[in-house]
Design a protein around this motif. Structure first.
Motif, PDB file in Angstrom:
ATOM      1  N   GLY A 111       0.865  -1.206   0.049  1.00 35.29           N
ATOM      2  CA  GLY A 111       0.058   0.073  -0.131  1.00 35.29           C
ATOM      3  C   GLY A 111       0.817   1.243  -0.044  1.00 35.29           C
ATOM      4  N   TYR A 112       1.842   1.331   0.592  1.00 37.49           N
ATOM      5  CA  TYR A 112       2.775   2.270   0.698  1.00 37.49           C
ATOM      6  C   TYR A 112       3.472   2.553  -0.614  1.00 37.49           C
ATOM      7  CZ  TYR A 112       6.647   5.479   2.270  1.00 37.49           C
ATOM      8  OH  TYR A 112       7.474   6.760   2.299  1.00 37.49           O
ATOM      9  N   PHE A 114       2.139   1.612  -3.626  1.00 36.30           N
ATOM     10  CA  PHE A 114       1.476   2.058  -4.473  1.00 36.30           C
ATOM     11  C   PHE A 114       0.861   3.463  -4.441  1.00 36.30           C
ATOM     12  CE2 PHE A 114       0.482  -2.504  -5.664  1.00 36.30           C
ATOM     13  CZ  PHE A 114       0.501  -2.347  -6.768  1.00 36.30           C
ATOM     14  N   SER A 115       0.946   3.998  -3.154  1.00 37.36           N
ATOM     15  CA  SER A 115       0.616   5.513  -2.924  1.00 37.36           C
ATOM     16  C   SER A 115       1.609   6.574  -3.284  1.00 37.36           C
ATOM     17  CB  SER A 115      -0.080   5.174  -1.467  1.00 37.36           C
ATOM     18  OG  SER A 115      -0.454   6.499  -0.939  1.00 37.36           O
ATOM     19  N   PHE A 126      -2.064  -2.545 -10.145  1.00 35.01           N
ATOM     20  CA  PHE A 126      -2.981  -2.430  -8.944  1.00 35.01           C
ATOM     21  C   PHE A 126      -4.336  -2.973  -9.324  1.00 35.01           C
ATOM     22  CE2 PHE A 126      -6.143   0.154  -6.628  1.00 35.01           C
ATOM     23  CZ  PHE A 126      -5.780  -0.124  -5.213  1.00 35.01           C
ATOM     24  N   LYS A 177      -3.592   1.118   0.664  1.00 35.63           N
ATOM     25  CA  LYS A 177      -3.451   2.350  -0.142  1.00 35.63           C
ATOM     26  C   LYS A 177      -4.278   3.343   0.159  1.00 35.63           C
ATOM     27  CE  LYS A 177      -3.254   3.451  -5.154  1.00 35.63           C
ATOM     28  NZ  LYS A 177      -4.226   4.625  -4.854  1.00 35.63           N
ATOM     29  N   ASN A 178      -5.663   3.349   0.313  1.00 36.58           N
ATOM     30  CA  ASN A 178      -6.391   4.381   0.639  1.00 36.58           C
ATOM     31  C   ASN A 178      -5.953   4.907   2.133  1.00 36.58           C
ATOM     32  OD1 ASN A 178      -8.183   3.883  -1.397  1.00 36.58           O
ATOM     33  ND2 ASN A 178      -9.783   2.749  -0.220  1.00 36.58           N
ATOM     34  N   ASP A 181      -3.193   7.122   1.119  1.00 35.68           N
ATOM     35  CA  ASP A 181      -3.683   8.187   0.378  1.00 35.68           C
ATOM     36  C   ASP A 181      -4.331   9.409   1.303  1.00 35.68           C
ATOM     37  OD1 ASP A 181      -2.566   7.106  -2.027  1.00 35.68           O
ATOM     38  OD2 ASP A 181      -4.734   6.161  -2.550  1.00 35.68           O
TER      39      ASP A 181
END
Length: 296
Positions: A111-112, A114-115, A126, A177-178, A181
């Motif tokens: 997640g880190y 991709f963000s 993704f 990821k959210n 973000d």
């Protein structure tokens, strides 16, 4: 008589507003109590059914409630199925905790990445990860069985942990990821000015800010691994490695065609306890994690 006295708004004083507020509060609490009773009634019924006395415990747990003093005979009979209940509980704890921890670590890093980073085919990668959610688990069960056999992890609790983690990763990566973000980039810029770079940026600055997301991911992974049945039934062949859901299937199947309903309800009660405790302890962080990234 004045014109203001004829206007409806002029007659809506503080007393009427307080009355409406109290009426809404009473209605809200009554509705909440009714909903709580609807949800709690089956749980209370299952717990009480595990303490039915004597031969009555062998009957299906349906009303009317039989008379008699509560007893622990159902739990004693449950202990006589295969290994001890504590043994199967520890198997489930190992699988569930291992799945939750591994899922948190992998989804946190993914997640880190991709963000906060940009790399070729990032969006495609993704989307592919999210698309795996649509693949039915039953359709890939045989390839997973053969893959674990090749790796020498078939019929092991560690192999079951890897399977459960793989199944949890698409949703977990999306959640993390959210969560990342939702963290303003200005915080990272301020940390870089203070000399924080590389991995320290993740575990010193970002990690405390995405803790609710990690709690949500870990709780989802734990509950799904705790209650999962099909993979444990297919991938585990030794009885001493069974998890609680597989044990409960054996108890429900009964001996010589008879079902010990008291033992079934006792086992269901044991399975509910960790889930309820974890959710009650982590419910605030769980809700915050679910809403992370919902508002920009």
């Amino acid at each position: 008589m004045t014109l203001t006295s004829l206007h409806p708004a002029a007659q809506d004083g503080p007393t009427n507003r307080k009355g409406r507020i109290r009426y809404h509060d009473v209605l809200f609490h009554i509705t909440g109590i009714i909903v709580a009773i609807i949800f709690l009634a089956p749980i209370v019924w299952v717990v009480l059914a595990g303490f039915r006395p004597g031969p009555e415990a062998l009957l299906p747990p349906i009303p009317p409630w039989p008379a008699g003093a509560p007893t622990l005979d159902s739990y004693v009979r449950l202990e006589q199925f295969g290994q001890s209940v504590l043994h199967y509980t520890m198997n489930s704890v190992f699988v569930s905790v291992g799945t939750a921890m591994l899922t948190i670590v992998v989804s946190l890093l993914a997640g880190y990445g991709f963000s906060r980073f940009r790399f070729p085919f990032q969006s495609l990668a993704f989307v592919v990860i999210l698309a795996t959610i649509m693949i039915p688990f039953q359709s890939i069960l045989t390839p997973l069985f053969l893959l674990l056999a090749k790796m020498g992890l078939q019929n092991t609790l560690l192999g079951l942990v890897l399977i459960y983690t793989t199944l949890q990763l698409p949703f977990s990566v999306f959640m993390m990821k959210n969560a990342f973000d939702a963290v303003p980039r200005e915080i990272e810029e301020a940390a870089r000015i203070d000399g924080i770079k590389g991995p320290a940026m993740l575990y010193k600055v970002m990690l405390p800010l995405v803790t609710p997301g990690m709690v949500t991911v870990g709780l989802f992974a734990f509950l799904n691994a705790w209650n999962e049945f099909l993979a444990a039934l297919v991938l585990l062949t030794d009885q001493d490695k069974f998890t609680l859901p597989v044990l409960m299937t054996a108890v429900y199947s009964g001996r010589y065609g008879s079902v010990d309903w008291g033992a079934v309800q006792a086992g269901v009660t044991i399975m509910m306890i960790p889930c309820l405790i974890l959710f009650l302890i982590l419910q605030r962080s769980y809700i915050r994690g679910l809403t992370a990234g919902a508002v920009k």
